[in-house]
Design a protein around this motif. Structure first.
Motif, PDB file in Angstrom:
ATOM      1  N   VAL A 364       0.824  -1.206   0.000  1.00  0.00           N
ATOM      2  CA  VAL A 364       0.000   0.000   0.000  1.00  0.00           C
ATOM      3  C   VAL A 364       0.861   1.260   0.000  1.00  0.00           C
ATOM      4  CG1 VAL A 364      -1.958  -1.066   1.184  1.00  0.00           C
ATOM      5  CG2 VAL A 364      -0.137  -0.001   2.524  1.00  0.00           C
ATOM      6  N   ARG A 365       0.258   2.317  -0.509  1.00  0.00           N
ATOM      7  CA  ARG A 365       0.831   3.655  -0.368  1.00  0.00           C
ATOM      8  C   ARG A 365      -0.004   4.402   0.662  1.00  0.00           C
ATOM      9  NH1 ARG A 365       0.513   5.301  -5.166  1.00  0.00           N
ATOM     10  NH2 ARG A 365       2.678   4.940  -5.791  1.00  0.00           N
ATOM     11  N   ILE A 366       0.653   4.971   1.653  1.00  0.00           N
ATOM     12  CA  ILE A 366      -0.014   5.732   2.710  1.00  0.00           C
ATOM     13  C   ILE A 366       0.187   7.212   2.408  1.00  0.00           C
ATOM     14  CG2 ILE A 366      -0.193   6.135   5.188  1.00  0.00           C
ATOM     15  CD1 ILE A 366       1.267   3.426   5.574  1.00  0.00           C
ATOM     16  N   THR A 367      -0.919   7.930   2.217  1.00  0.00           N
ATOM     17  CA  THR A 367      -0.837   9.345   1.843  1.00  0.00           C
ATOM     18  C   THR A 367      -1.516  10.204   2.897  1.00  0.00           C
ATOM     19  OG1 THR A 367      -0.933   8.718  -0.498  1.00  0.00           O
ATOM     20  CG2 THR A 367      -1.308  11.032   0.039  1.00  0.00           C
ATOM     21  N   GLY A 368      -0.789  11.185   3.391  1.00  0.00           N
ATOM     22  CA  GLY A 368      -1.346  12.105   4.367  1.00  0.00           C
ATOM     23  C   GLY A 368      -1.911  13.350   3.708  1.00  0.00           C
ATOM     24  N   HIS A 369      -3.010  13.877   4.275  1.00  0.00           N
ATOM     25  CA  HIS A 369      -3.645  15.104   3.784  1.00  0.00           C
ATOM     26  C   HIS A 369      -3.942  16.004   4.981  1.00  0.00           C
ATOM     27  CE1 HIS A 369      -4.548  13.544  -0.332  1.00  0.00           C
ATOM     28  NE2 HIS A 369      -4.568  12.385   0.309  1.00  0.00           N
ATOM     29  N   THR A 370      -3.884  17.299   4.781  1.00  0.00           N
ATOM     30  CA  THR A 370      -4.198  18.263   5.830  1.00  0.00           C
ATOM     31  C   THR A 370      -5.322  19.182   5.376  1.00  0.00           C
ATOM     32  OG1 THR A 370      -2.698  20.011   5.076  1.00  0.00           O
ATOM     33  CG2 THR A 370      -1.745  18.280   6.465  1.00  0.00           C
ATOM     34  N   ASP A 371      -5.812  20.006   6.307  1.00  0.00           N
ATOM     35  CA  ASP A 371      -6.716  21.079   5.906  1.00  0.00           C
ATOM     36  C   ASP A 371      -5.868  22.254   5.423  1.00  0.00           C
ATOM     37  OD1 ASP A 371      -5.827  22.557   8.158  1.00  0.00           O
ATOM     38  OD2 ASP A 371      -7.397  21.694   9.412  1.00  0.00           O
ATOM     39  N   ARG A 386       3.026  12.694   8.814  1.00  0.00           N
ATOM     40  CA  ARG A 386       1.921  11.908   9.358  1.00  0.00           C
ATOM     41  C   ARG A 386       1.804  10.553   8.664  1.00  0.00           C
ATOM     42  NH1 ARG A 386      -2.734  16.648  10.373  1.00  0.00           N
ATOM     43  NH2 ARG A 386      -1.806  17.368  12.353  1.00  0.00           N
ATOM     44  N   ALA A 387       2.008  10.534   7.363  1.00  0.00           N
ATOM     45  CA  ALA A 387       2.000   9.251   6.649  1.00  0.00           C
ATOM     46  C   ALA A 387       3.121   8.357   7.151  1.00  0.00           C
ATOM     47  CB  ALA A 387       2.142   9.493   5.148  1.00  0.00           C
ATOM     48  N   ALA A 388       4.305   8.936   7.394  1.00  0.00           N
ATOM     49  CA  ALA A 388       5.440   8.165   7.907  1.00  0.00           C
ATOM     50  C   ALA A 388       5.163   7.645   9.314  1.00  0.00           C
ATOM     51  CB  ALA A 388       6.697   9.025   7.898  1.00  0.00           C
ATOM     52  N   ALA A 389       4.457   8.445  10.126  1.00  0.00           N
ATOM     53  CA  ALA A 389       4.120   8.015  11.481  1.00  0.00           C
ATOM     54  C   ALA A 389       3.167   6.824  11.463  1.00  0.00           C
ATOM     55  CB  ALA A 389       3.498   9.179  12.258  1.00  0.00           C
ATOM     56  N   VAL A 390       2.205   6.827  10.533  1.00  0.00           N
ATOM     57  CA  VAL A 390       1.281   5.693  10.411  1.00  0.00           C
ATOM     58  C   VAL A 390       2.033   4.444   9.965  1.00  0.00           C
ATOM     59  CG1 VAL A 390      -0.731   4.808   9.171  1.00  0.00           C
ATOM     60  CG2 VAL A 390      -0.701   7.184   9.957  1.00  0.00           C
ATOM     61  N   LYS A 391       2.934   4.594   9.023  1.00  0.00           N
ATOM     62  CA  LYS A 391       3.753   3.460   8.581  1.00  0.00           C
ATOM     63  C   LYS A 391       4.552   2.894   9.755  1.00  0.00           C
ATOM     64  CE  LYS A 391       7.686   2.299   5.580  1.00  0.00           C
ATOM     65  NZ  LYS A 391       8.589   2.780   4.489  1.00  0.00           N
ATOM     66  N   ALA A 392       5.163   3.778  10.546  1.00  0.00           N
ATOM     67  CA  ALA A 392       5.948   3.333  11.697  1.00  0.00           C
ATOM     68  C   ALA A 392       5.076   2.615  12.721  1.00  0.00           C
ATOM     69  CB  ALA A 392       6.648   4.532  12.337  1.00  0.00           C
ATOM     70  N   ARG A 404       6.554  -3.168   2.504  1.00  0.00           N
ATOM     71  CA  ARG A 404       5.224  -3.276   1.909  1.00  0.00           C
ATOM     72  C   ARG A 404       4.483  -1.951   1.913  1.00  0.00           C
ATOM     73  NH1 ARG A 404       2.043  -7.849   4.914  1.00  0.00           N
ATOM     74  NH2 ARG A 404       0.555  -7.327   3.253  1.00  0.00           N
ATOM     75  N   MET A 405       5.114  -0.907   2.448  1.00  0.00           N
ATOM     76  CA  MET A 405       4.420   0.366   2.602  1.00  0.00           C
ATOM     77  C   MET A 405       5.256   1.513   2.049  1.00  0.00           C
ATOM     78  SD  MET A 405       2.939  -0.130   6.501  1.00  0.00           S
ATOM     79  CE  MET A 405       4.516  -0.714   7.177  1.00  0.00           C
ATOM     80  N   GLU A 406       4.654   2.308   1.179  1.00  0.00           N
ATOM     81  CA  GLU A 406       5.240   3.559   0.727  1.00  0.00           C
ATOM     82  C   GLU A 406       4.473   4.703   1.378  1.00  0.00           C
ATOM     83  OE1 GLU A 406       5.061   3.822  -3.488  1.00  0.00           O
ATOM     84  OE2 GLU A 406       6.262   2.015  -3.849  1.00  0.00           O
ATOM     85  N   THR A 407       5.089   5.870   1.466  1.00  0.00           N
ATOM     86  CA  THR A 407       4.406   7.023   2.060  1.00  0.00           C
ATOM     87  C   THR A 407       4.508   8.237   1.149  1.00  0.00           C
ATOM     88  OG1 THR A 407       6.362   7.764   3.301  1.00  0.00           O
ATOM     89  CG2 THR A 407       4.894   6.200   4.399  1.00  0.00           C
ATOM     90  N   ASP A 408       3.535   9.118   1.312  1.00  0.00           N
ATOM     91  CA  ASP A 408       3.489  10.334   0.512  1.00  0.00           C
ATOM     92  C   ASP A 408       2.695  11.376   1.288  1.00  0.00           C
ATOM     93  OD1 ASP A 408       3.825  12.108  -1.544  1.00  0.00           O
ATOM     94  OD2 ASP A 408       2.313  11.214  -2.859  1.00  0.00           O
ATOM     95  N   GLY A 409       2.876  12.638   0.955  1.00  0.00           N
ATOM     96  CA  GLY A 409       2.126  13.714   1.576  1.00  0.00           C
ATOM     97  C   GLY A 409       1.630  14.698   0.533  1.00  0.00           C
ATOM     98  N   LYS A 410       0.350  15.047   0.600  1.00  0.00           N
ATOM     99  CA  LYS A 410      -0.242  15.975  -0.364  1.00  0.00           C
ATOM    100  C   LYS A 410      -0.581  17.325   0.248  1.00  0.00           C
ATOM    101  CE  LYS A 410      -0.408  13.043  -3.853  1.00  0.00           C
ATOM    102  NZ  LYS A 410       0.411  13.258  -5.070  1.00  0.00           N
ATOM    103  N   GLY A 411      -0.358  17.474   1.555  1.00  0.00           N
ATOM    104  CA  GLY A 411      -0.715  18.734   2.188  1.00  0.00           C
ATOM    105  C   GLY A 411      -2.195  19.034   2.026  1.00  0.00           C
TER     106      GLY A 411
END
Length: 436
Positions: A364-371, A386-392, A404-411
């Motif tokens: 899976v790819r874990i992607t973080g989003h903010t307001d 935040r995506a990295a924290a969930v992966k950890a 098995r996990m990639e991370t990304d952030g879209k702000g």
């Protein structure tokens, strides 16, 4: 053994006696020397065992501490780098299975209300005021007198919904002070909510549970709770529980989670499930009110509530991730402006972990989003953290291989709702899991 013999010979050489005396003396010296060697060996073994026990205890404390945050303090979990943070982290073996609803309907943190005022979007037949606790700047509604309070902006509680709030109580709250009543009810008319207080009249259909931080015997580390179910003006179910875990004078600030799935009700205090009733709601009942109330208490002894969140939806994590290839959740909570995961996020992350464990080839790819609050560069960095924290968290708590996990952030670049409202911002603060 060679050392023992040398010691024996040295001692014996100091004596000049007959053979019989020497023989007795030799046996006595042998016993003394053996005893001293055994004592030294025992001390060495004990020292080694102590070290092992310290390592075991240290591991247990890291994975399952049961401390509670101070009123108004920050939650705890995983820090920005993915290492354990100080404070409470639910253990991977926890039975906490609460999963928040997907669509946020209502949020209330009282940030728009002035300290000392009763909140503008609420109604009451009593009183209350906004206060700050713990020096954090967080606003709380203090229930300062007997009576009921209700958020007027909540006028429907769906069949599949979750309600969450933070609860605190005065440290000196007495066994003889009144419990907190939390009701999910069918209220009629503008002031119908008043029926759902301690000695309210005119109750029709609804369910309430109580929380009290002190059990019989003035126990500081155990509370008590009660539940009642009403239908068409009649009480059809009632139960009480003593020594209830999670909320007490020693754990006086807690997160309360309520999960309605059609007729079923589950109530969690912290990581403890205190009620699980399959028929707590009447079929086809029109539940339209959330009511908090209390009766008499000693001057200065109050309950405090904040961060009320009502969300709809019955998440199907497995189906969405495996069949649709994507699962998005607003139920992973972080401290404001940080990547520290709050403990109450454990349930939804646990569900993700179970899907990954059952499907060993799934990546899976874990992607973080903010307001949209804050600068774009800051939000981009924060969402990636935040995506990295969930992966950890998945790797450390559940043993999911990091490969098995990639991370990304879209702000804030990919909103799904209007950032002009609190509810819209909550929808945008999300974590997405995408099948690779």
């Amino acid at each position: 053994m060679k050392r023992v013999c040398i010691v024996i010979l040295t001692v014996l050489s100091a004596f000049s006696a007959n053979a019989q005396v020497l023989k007795k003396l030799q046996k006595k010296v042998e016993r003394k020397v053996e005893q001293r060697v055994e004592r030294k060996t025992d001390r060495a073994i004990d020292k080694g065992l102590d070290k092992v026990e310290e390592e075991i205890d240290g591991t247990a404390k890291k994975s399952g501490s049961k401390s509670s945050p101070a009123p108004g303090g920050k939650g705890t979990g995983i820090n920005d780098a993915g290492a354990p943070a100080a404070g409470k982290v639910f253990s991977a073996q926890s039975k906490y299975d609460f999963v928040p609803g997907e669509k946020v309907i209502a949020l209330e943190d009282f940030s728009q209300d002035a300290v000392g005022d009763f909140p503008g979007k609420w109604n009451t037949d009593a009183s209350g005021e906004i206060v700050q606790l713990g020096g954090s700047g967080q606003h709380w509604l203090a229930l300062t007198s007997k009576g009921a309070v209700t958020p007027e902006f909540i006028n429907s509680i769906p069949e599949n919904a979750t309600i969450e709030f933070d609860l605190a109580v005065s440290p000196d709250y007495s066994y003889y002070d009144a419990p907190l009543f939390v009701s999910i009810a069918q209220s009629e008319g503008k002031n119908g909510f008043t029926a759902w207080q301690h000695f309210g009249r005119g109750r029709k259909t609804g369910t309430y549970f109580t929380l009290h931080p002190v059990d019989a015997g003035n126990k500081h580390n155990a509370g008590r709770t009660e539940i009642q179910v009403w239908e068409n003006g009649k009480k059809i179910m009632e139960n009480k529980r003593s020594e209830s875990p999670g909320f007490s004078r020693s754990e006086h600030t807690v997160h309360v989670s309520v999960w309605r799935q059609q007729q079923r009700l589950r109530v969690y205090v912290g990581e403890h499930k205190i009620w699980d009733l399959p028929r707590a709601f009447v079929a086809n009942g029109k539940y339209n009110s959330l009511v908090f109330s209390k009766h008499n208490s000693k001057d200065g002894n109050h309950y405090y509530i904040t961060n009320i969140r009502l969300a709809a939806g019955d998440p199907d994590t497995r189906h969405k991730l495996l069949n649709e290839g994507k699962f998005s959740t607003t139920g992973i909570y972080f401290n404001s402006g940080s990547a520290v995961i709050k403990p109450e996020s454990h349930g939804v992350i646990k569900e993700i972990a179970e899907v990954l464990k059952e499907n060993g080839s799934l990546k899976v790819r874990i992607t973080g989003h903010t307001d949209s609050d804050g600068g774009s560069d800051q939000n981009m960095k924060l969402s990636a953290q935040r995506a990295a924290a969930v992966k950890a968290y998945l790797a450390r708590q559940f043993g999911i291989a990091a490969a098995r996990m990639e991370t990304d952030g879209k702000g804030a670049a990919a909103p799904v709702a209007d950032n002009a409202t609190a509810e819209g911002k909550a929808q945008n603060r999300r974590v997405e899991f995408t099948r690779l």
